[in-house]
Write a protein that holds these residues in place. Sequence first.
Motif, PDB file in Angstrom:
ATOM      1  N   GLN A 293       2.384   1.438  -1.265  1.00 35.54           N
ATOM      2  CA  GLN A 293       1.188   2.543  -1.480  1.00 35.54           C
ATOM      3  C   GLN A 293       1.819   3.834  -1.649  1.00 35.54           C
ATOM      4  OE1 GLN A 293      -2.263   2.298  -2.765  1.00 35.54           O
ATOM      5  NE2 GLN A 293      -1.421   4.054  -3.095  1.00 35.54           N
ATOM      6  N   VAL A 294       2.683   4.166  -0.245  1.00 44.85           N
ATOM      7  CA  VAL A 294       3.511   5.432  -0.228  1.00 44.85           C
ATOM      8  C   VAL A 294       4.184   5.711  -1.710  1.00 44.85           C
ATOM      9  CG1 VAL A 294       4.727   6.945   0.986  1.00 44.85           C
ATOM     10  CG2 VAL A 294       2.979   5.507   2.075  1.00 44.85           C
ATOM     11  N   ALA A 295       4.915   4.508  -1.835  1.00 46.21           N
ATOM     12  CA  ALA A 295       5.886   4.386  -2.944  1.00 46.21           C
ATOM     13  C   ALA A 295       5.026   4.824  -4.280  1.00 46.21           C
ATOM     14  CB  ALA A 295       6.662   3.304  -3.096  1.00 46.21           C
ATOM     15  N   ASP A 296       3.886   4.183  -4.560  1.00 44.27           N
ATOM     16  CA  ASP A 296       3.211   4.337  -5.855  1.00 44.27           C
ATOM     17  C   ASP A 296       2.776   5.741  -5.520  1.00 44.27           C
ATOM     18  OD1 ASP A 296       1.999   2.884  -8.003  1.00 44.27           O
ATOM     19  OD2 ASP A 296       0.227   3.506  -7.166  1.00 44.27           O
ATOM     20  N   ASP A 297       2.154   6.369  -4.531  1.00 45.57           N
ATOM     21  CA  ASP A 297       1.887   7.880  -4.811  1.00 45.57           C
ATOM     22  C   ASP A 297       3.011   8.604  -4.952  1.00 45.57           C
ATOM     23  OD1 ASP A 297      -0.681   6.982  -3.724  1.00 45.57           O
ATOM     24  OD2 ASP A 297      -0.210   7.672  -1.807  1.00 45.57           O
ATOM     25  N   LEU A 298       4.287   8.414  -4.448  1.00 44.09           N
ATOM     26  CA  LEU A 298       5.402   9.189  -4.977  1.00 44.09           C
ATOM     27  C   LEU A 298       5.757   8.906  -6.363  1.00 44.09           C
ATOM     28  CD1 LEU A 298       7.403   8.345  -1.574  1.00 44.09           C
ATOM     29  CD2 LEU A 298       6.994  10.718  -2.617  1.00 44.09           C
ATOM     30  N   ARG A 299       5.598   7.727  -6.913  1.00 37.70           N
ATOM     31  CA  ARG A 299       5.819   7.442  -8.232  1.00 37.70           C
ATOM     32  C   ARG A 299       4.810   8.506  -9.251  1.00 37.70           C
ATOM     33  NH1 ARG A 299       7.068   2.107  -6.698  1.00 37.70           N
ATOM     34  NH2 ARG A 299       9.164   1.501  -6.652  1.00 37.70           N
ATOM     35  N   ASP A 300       3.451   8.265  -8.869  1.00 38.84           N
ATOM     36  CA  ASP A 300       2.553   8.971  -9.759  1.00 38.84           C
ATOM     37  C   ASP A 300       2.785  10.326  -9.608  1.00 38.84           C
ATOM     38  OD1 ASP A 300      -0.228   8.336 -10.848  1.00 38.84           O
ATOM     39  OD2 ASP A 300      -0.677  10.138  -9.312  1.00 38.84           O
ATOM     40  N   ALA A 301       3.201  10.850  -8.653  1.00 39.28           N
ATOM     41  CA  ALA A 301       3.503  12.508  -8.531  1.00 39.28           C
ATOM     42  C   ALA A 301       4.767  12.905  -9.449  1.00 39.28           C
ATOM     43  CB  ALA A 301       3.658  12.736  -6.972  1.00 39.28           C
TER      44      ALA A 301
ATOM     45  N   GLY B 115       7.925  14.301   3.343  1.00 41.01           N
ATOM     46  CA  GLY B 115       7.081  13.843   4.507  1.00 41.01           C
ATOM     47  C   GLY B 115       6.662  12.348   3.888  1.00 41.01           C
ATOM     48  N   ALA B 116       6.383  12.317   2.581  1.00 41.84           N
ATOM     49  CA  ALA B 116       5.941  10.764   2.290  1.00 41.84           C
ATOM     50  C   ALA B 116       7.237   9.912   1.994  1.00 41.84           C
ATOM     51  CB  ALA B 116       5.457  10.989   0.573  1.00 41.84           C
ATOM     52  N   ILE B 117       8.328  10.415   1.709  1.00 42.36           N
ATOM     53  CA  ILE B 117       9.751   9.675   1.718  1.00 42.36           C
ATOM     54  C   ILE B 117       9.986   8.982   3.238  1.00 42.36           C
ATOM     55  CG2 ILE B 117      12.119   9.720   1.252  1.00 42.36           C
ATOM     56  CD1 ILE B 117      11.277  11.334  -1.248  1.00 42.36           C
ATOM     57  N   LYS B 118       9.748  10.062   3.978  1.00 44.50           N
ATOM     58  CA  LYS B 118      10.177   9.648   5.474  1.00 44.50           C
ATOM     59  C   LYS B 118       9.221   8.691   5.756  1.00 44.50           C
ATOM     60  CE  LYS B 118      10.875  11.477  10.192  1.00 44.50           C
ATOM     61  NZ  LYS B 118      10.091  10.460  10.672  1.00 44.50           N
ATOM     62  N   ARG B 119       7.919   8.890   5.653  1.00 52.20           N
ATOM     63  CA  ARG B 119       6.684   7.805   6.110  1.00 52.20           C
ATOM     64  C   ARG B 119       7.378   6.596   5.460  1.00 52.20           C
ATOM     65  NH1 ARG B 119       0.374   8.243   5.639  1.00 52.20           N
ATOM     66  NH2 ARG B 119       0.830   9.715   7.563  1.00 52.20           N
ATOM     67  N   LEU B 120       7.827   6.272   4.227  1.00 49.33           N
ATOM     68  CA  LEU B 120       8.219   5.085   3.475  1.00 49.33           C
ATOM     69  C   LEU B 120       9.122   4.554   4.379  1.00 49.33           C
ATOM     70  CD1 LEU B 120       8.188   3.253   1.113  1.00 49.33           C
ATOM     71  CD2 LEU B 120       9.274   4.949  -0.300  1.00 49.33           C
ATOM     72  N   THR B 121      10.396   5.268   4.607  1.00 47.35           N
ATOM     73  CA  THR B 121      11.558   4.841   5.211  1.00 47.35           C
ATOM     74  C   THR B 121      11.071   4.190   6.543  1.00 47.35           C
ATOM     75  OG1 THR B 121      12.809   6.512   4.164  1.00 47.35           O
ATOM     76  CG2 THR B 121      13.678   5.166   5.919  1.00 47.35           C
ATOM     77  N   ASP B 122      10.294   4.742   7.271  1.00 45.59           N
ATOM     78  CA  ASP B 122       9.896   4.545   8.599  1.00 45.59           C
ATOM     79  C   ASP B 122       9.175   3.144   8.446  1.00 45.59           C
ATOM     80  OD1 ASP B 122      11.036   6.545   9.686  1.00 45.59           O
ATOM     81  OD2 ASP B 122       9.315   7.770   9.830  1.00 45.59           O
ATOM     82  N   ILE B 123       8.205   3.038   7.560  1.00 43.05           N
ATOM     83  CA  ILE B 123       7.467   1.841   7.437  1.00 43.05           C
ATOM     84  C   ILE B 123       8.274   0.767   7.089  1.00 43.05           C
ATOM     85  CG2 ILE B 123       5.470   0.751   6.066  1.00 43.05           C
ATOM     86  CD1 ILE B 123       4.447   3.514   5.534  1.00 43.05           C
TER      87      ILE B 123
END
Length: 288
Positions: free
Chosen positions: A205-213, A243-251
């Motif tokens: 979901q975070v990756a999809d949010d990043l792609r959408d943006a 911040g979204a990329i960091k969350r993605l990596t951590d997840i």
Amino acid sequence: MGLSERIDNAVMQAVATGQGGVAPRQLAEALRYATTPGGARIRPTILTSVAMACGDDRPQITDAAAAALELIHCASLVHDDLPCFDDAETRRGKPSVHRAYGQPLAVLAGDSLIVLAFEVLARVAHLDAGRSARLVLTLAQRTGMPNGICAGQGWESEPQVDLRAYHRSKTGALFVAATQMGAIAAGQEPDDWEELGARIGEAFQVADDLRDALYDSDTLGKPAGQDDLHRRPNAVSELGVEGAIKRLTDILSGAIASIPSCPGEAALAQMVRMQAERLIPVITPVAK
């Protein structure tokens, strides 16, 4: 037979079941249109990989579970694209189902795929009634209310949204279904597999949010900028790109660490790593 071919065969056999008999021609065509091309088929891939890691002693049940899960996912895409939701003109690089067949047939195609998913699971009950029943229950819980993908869509109509709860339902639900159904198909207890599915779902979901943006419609194969257009909650608006990329990596790191002990643990960890690599390199260069 490779894993991808195995899953595609299972899905196409399921679709053929829905097209059998004296069926309405256009609706039958729409079922195949909605399920092809298959894209990455990541959810049934995870499901089958978990089942294989746990022994896969009933491959027919695994195949049915994988097909059922993919049918639900495809149905959700058909409904998401409708004018009352995203009003998307394209999906997977071709016209969305309602653009190709009209809104009435798109609604019916999505509904038919949902019903067909549960029919597929019922058809393997003679192999193991207990596993079939648990698969039906798990898929139903992750599809409807209060914690399934229907709930995820419903969150978009709320004035205030808990982002994590929204993601858990909208995207995470079917990934949890994937890991738990894979365990059930192989005769294992599903509870230990929930965390892995939840973490993978949140990552996607975070990756999809990043792609959408960050990406355009041609790159995505579907309309871009939908989160901002529809004022939907998303990780980029909450955390910013970095911040979204960091969350993605951590997840993703946590997902690998959460894999339960099983005979095929190493191979399953490798599969998760491969999926992680598909997400991060696509986004990181764009965000720099």
